[in-house]
Structure formats: C-alpha cells, structure tokens
Design a protein around this motif. Structure first.
Motif, PDB file in Angstrom:
ATOM      1  N   LEU A  61      45.740  34.283  36.241  1.00 49.20           N
ATOM      2  CA  LEU A  61      45.710  35.070  34.839  1.00 49.20           C
ATOM      3  C   LEU A  61      44.422  35.167  34.526  1.00 49.20           C
ATOM      4  CD1 LEU A  61      47.347  32.850  32.021  1.00 49.20           C
ATOM      5  CD2 LEU A  61      45.242  33.540  31.903  1.00 49.20           C
ATOM      6  N   ALA A  62      43.407  34.184  34.846  1.00 49.59           N
ATOM      7  CA  ALA A  62      42.110  34.447  34.428  1.00 49.59           C
ATOM      8  C   ALA A  62      41.478  35.603  35.325  1.00 49.59           C
ATOM      9  CB  ALA A  62      41.067  33.082  34.635  1.00 49.59           C
ATOM     10  N   HIS A  63      41.921  35.443  36.475  1.00 47.37           N
ATOM     11  CA  HIS A  63      41.296  36.701  37.370  1.00 47.37           C
ATOM     12  C   HIS A  63      41.737  38.011  36.777  1.00 47.37           C
ATOM     13  CE1 HIS A  63      38.993  37.038  41.254  1.00 47.37           C
ATOM     14  NE2 HIS A  63      39.792  38.151  41.731  1.00 47.37           N
ATOM     15  N   VAL A  64      42.981  38.216  36.692  1.00 46.53           N
ATOM     16  CA  VAL A  64      43.226  39.449  36.255  1.00 46.53           C
ATOM     17  C   VAL A  64      42.558  39.958  35.155  1.00 46.53           C
ATOM     18  CG1 VAL A  64      45.629  38.991  35.092  1.00 46.53           C
ATOM     19  CG2 VAL A  64      45.104  41.140  36.295  1.00 46.53           C
ATOM     20  N   ALA A  65      42.541  38.910  34.054  1.00 46.10           N
ATOM     21  CA  ALA A  65      41.776  39.393  32.816  1.00 46.10           C
ATOM     22  C   ALA A  65      40.543  40.080  33.117  1.00 46.10           C
ATOM     23  CB  ALA A  65      41.480  38.110  32.034  1.00 46.10           C
ATOM     24  N   LYS A  66      39.634  39.209  34.235  1.00 54.34           N
ATOM     25  CA  LYS A  66      38.488  39.943  34.481  1.00 54.34           C
ATOM     26  C   LYS A  66      38.480  41.218  35.046  1.00 54.34           C
ATOM     27  CE  LYS A  66      36.179  35.534  35.488  1.00 54.34           C
ATOM     28  NZ  LYS A  66      35.595  34.817  36.596  1.00 54.34           N
TER      29      LYS A  66
END
Length: 475
Positions: free
Chosen positions: A419-424
């Motif tokens: 989730l956090a990675h794809v936000a980046k």
C-alpha cells in the motif's frame, strides 16, 4: 528526485493512518452501491486531511470527491472500497475460515486500493503546499467497481471534467505497470413472463417463463461458437420461477455478462444475445423484457504515462518484504495448486530461476505474457482522460483473484507495505506530470490521437440510472 524524496517522506510519515483506514474498510465488506460505512470512513479521513470534499458525486451516495491546491494541471487518484459476496475470511489465517455475518469479503483488495490512492493524494496535497507550485490534486472514492460500473455513471455525469491525468493501481502478485487491456462489458437482465397453470391437469394452458430462460441459455451456448475468440458470455439465474415443479412457471429471469474486445464489438454482441432471447420468447409464447444493469468500456492505454510510471517503479525498486512476509505467503501458496501458481507467472511472461512466495522483481514495460482479460470501469475513465495503472504485490504469487486466500492477506504487513510502496509510485508519476510540461503535452497528445475519430460514448443508456441502494437505518 529531490522533489520526490519530499513526497515519499510525507508518505512514510503518514502511512500508518492509511494502513489503519484499509483495515477498517476491510472490516466493512460492502458490495455494489451499499458502501455507506466505507465511504463514511473515507470522507472523514479526507476532511481530517484538509481536502475540499464533495459528496454524492453523480447522484451516487457512496461516491465522494475531494480536491486540494489551486491553479495548474489537475491530477486525479482513483480509489475503490467495494467488496464481493461470499468471500468472508479471517485475516492472517492460511486456511479457509469464514467470518460470521453476511459473508462478504475484500477478495479483490479494494480496501487497500482506496487507502493507497488516498495516501498518494494526501502526500501530493502536502507536497504542493510545501513546494508552492501550482497544481490541484483530486481523490475520487469510487464505489461498485465489481459489476456496478460506478465510474461509467460518473464519467457520463461529467464527474471527471477538468482533470488532466488519472492515476490508479490494483493489488497484485507482481510489480508492473498494468497493461491497458480489458474487455468492454455489459450486464443485462432478461425477464421472461408466461402464464401459470397446473403442470399435470392443464399443462397446455401454461406458458413457461422458465422454458424461455432455458431455451435462451441453449441458444447462447450455440452462439458462443460464432463470436470472436476474445469475447466472453456468462450468465447467472436470478429467478427460476419457484420451487413447485407441478406449477408452470409464470416468471423467470436470468442475468448475462457480455464482454468483447471493445465497446463497438460489445454493442454488436449485445444485439445478437438480445435476438436469441427474443427467439426463445417466440418459441415459448412468452414475453421477455430486457434491462441493462451496467456497462463498462475497454481500457485505453497512454504510452507516455506508462513510461513515466515505469521509471518511478524502477527507481523505487521492489516492495521491501521481510522473512515473515515470505513465510506467510508460503503458507498461502501451500493452499494453491501448481496450476494456479504457474498461471500467475504465465500471465506476466516471466518466471525467475529461483521463485519466491512474494515478488522481488519488476516486470519490464513491454513484457508480454499469456493474455487473460477481465473488465473494469476504469476503462471509461481512460476514454475521458489519460489514465495509467500500477500493479504492486500485496499477496503471494499464485493467489487467485476473488478468492478467500486474497481476502486472508488483506490486513497483513505485506499488504500494508505494498500500500505505501504504490502510493510512492503514483505520487512520483504525478510529480513528473506536474513538473514536466513536455511530458504532459505528450500525454495529452497520445490520448487525443486515440479518441479523435471515436470519441467517448458511455455504454450505459441515458435512461439507466445507478442502482442506488438505501442507506441502512443504523448509519
């Protein structure tokens, strides 16, 4: 990269709140147009983060839009939060363990999808404020992707007017820019009406609606031989006319999903299926009423946007999974067949020499695997504005879509990391579009060239309204 480092830092600082949001939505597995609790959570978070919020978008109570910033290009992040029926599952349990209750579950990871898209939008909002650059960011909370075509209704209503670029993602088992392949899809209901009678004493007086449905199904079965290979036709019984075999059924209904490579082929196939239904009604001396429930267009790609997203994906590298993440993914893989795991690799066209339970590599942009195509209402957004999607792993390799195994992984640390990675990845792509006028011009030119001769036409008839469901009394 310095601009992006600030945005990525903002994501790291606030990701816990959005992982918590995804977990809360995971516990609210609401299906098409009933997502009142989920949209309430998203709306509350948007207001807390300082967005200007618009509710009831396109007259859909479970759709929301939020905006921040001023001037400049408008970048939209598309989120979802709807679930699927029959996929309830305890989180973090690597065997089938349905939860008590209504039986719905997040078997496609949309609890993660919406939360990561909002995290990206929030980081973009804060980055715009700190950088002082002109630009606006929007978050669209979109319900009913699973068969309800909310984005199609939203596009028809002009909800995406003024947006320059749309960015979204979907939970996956791999790292890749999503290939712009999907089937246009119509969901159409066929209601047959006949005349009831005593099936033994006066069968000649009856006209069976169930016979009409069954003959339609047989006719469509023969039709399947004579349609393009990439078309799909599926059905589900809505009403078989009752449980008494000694009564000639006066009413029966069936729902069809009709898919084709593009909207034009879909419209042609729709008419052929309608003619089969009308023929079945003639044969049984019944009447048939046909009602379109929803429809979506095929996806349009945008090469400049896809290349920009690929650069961001490669700059960030794979999701940093740890040994515990791999261990639980291995437990999930133990519940899968070798064919399911192999199928997951065949779709990507890549299988490492030493495969791991979780992906640790990035698929190159032009890698071609075995084509297996579904449908999505993101397709309609891609006809209205340039659109790009990422696939980021939140699940074990081989996990089937729409499965209890996928639901089981929806609150795990690996899913939160994805989730956090794809936000980046998404916010990095957005910054590229906002700060590179040449890129934005290329993106718009590529989109214009695709729709110039065939402009967008919503596949849902104008008289069909979103099938809005009533708000529960306890909300």
């Amino acid at each position: 990269m310095e601009n992006k480092a600030l945005a990525w830092k903002l994501i790291d600082e606030s990701k816990a709140d959005f992982c918590d949001l995804s977990d809360r939505v995971w516990g609210m597995p609401e299906i098409c147009y009933t997502e009142y609790r989920s949209v309430a959570e998203h709306t509350a978070m948007l207001k807390q983060q300082g967005f200007r919020v618009t509710e009831n978008v396109a007259d859909i109570p479970t759709a929301v839009m939020a905006e921040a910033g001023k001037g400049g290009p408008v970048i939209a992040f598309l989120g979802e939060y709807d679930a699927l029926p029959g996929l309830s599952q305890a989180a973090g349990v690597a065997h089938y363990s349905p939860l008590p209750g209504n039986g719905n579950g997040h078997g496609c990871g949309h609890n993660l999808l919406g939360s990561a898209a909002m995290l990206a939008a929030t980081a973009m909002k804060n980055w715009l404020a700190e950088s002082g650059l002109p630009g606006r960011v929007r978050y669209y909370g979109c319900p009913a992707e699973e068969g309800g075509a909310a984005k199609s209704f939203m596009a028809r209503a002009g909800a995406f007017d003024g947006v320059d670029v749309a960015i979204t993602w979907h939970p996956s088992a791999h790292h890749e820019v999503a290939k712009p392949l999907s089937l246009a899809n119509t969901r159409m209901d066929f209601f047959f009406t006949g005349r009831s009678s005593h099936a033994a004493a006066s069968p000649h007086l009856g006209r069976s609606a169930l016979d009409g449905v069954e003959l339609m199904n047989v006719g469509v079965q023969y039709l399947r031989e004579h349609v393009p290979q990439d078309s799909r036709i599926h059905y589900a019984m809505l009403d078989s006319g009752g449980i008494a075999p000694n009564v000639v059924q006066a009413k029966a209904a069936v729902r069809y999903a009709i898919r084709a490579r593009d909207v034009h082929a879909m419209f042609e196939l729709n008419e052929r299926v309608k003619r089969v239904a009308q023929g079945a009604a003639m044969m049984t001396e019944t009447k048939v009423e046909i009602s379109i429930m929803s429809a979506v267009s095929n996806l349009l790609g945008n090469r400049p946007l896809e290349e920009a997203m690929q650069r961001n994906l490669e700059a960030l590298g794979p999701v940093p999974f740890d040994e515990a993440d791999h261990a639980f993914a291995a437990d999930i893989q133990a519940t899968l067949t070798p064919e399911e795991i192999d199928n997951c690799y065949r779709k990507t066209g890549i299988k490492p020499a030493s495969p791991k339970p979780l992906s640790d590599y990035i698929i190159p942009l032009d890698t071609h695997g075995e084509v297996m195509i579904g449908s999505t209402d993101v397709g309609d957004v891609s006809w209205v504005i340039p659109t790009v999607q990422a696939h980021i792993p939140t699940m074990a390799i081989g996990t089937p879509g729409h499965s209890w195994q996928l639901t089981a992984q929806g609150k795990m640390p690996a899913a939160h990391k994805g989730l956090a990675h794809v936000a980046k990845v998404m916010v990095g792509t957005a910054i590229d579009v906002l700060t590179d006028k040449v890129l934005l011009a290329q993106v718009k030119k590529a989109h214009y060239e695709q729709v110039r001769d065939t402009p967008y036409h919503c596949p849902i008839p104008t008289d069909v309204k979103p099938p809005v469901q009533p708000r529960p009394e306890n909300l």
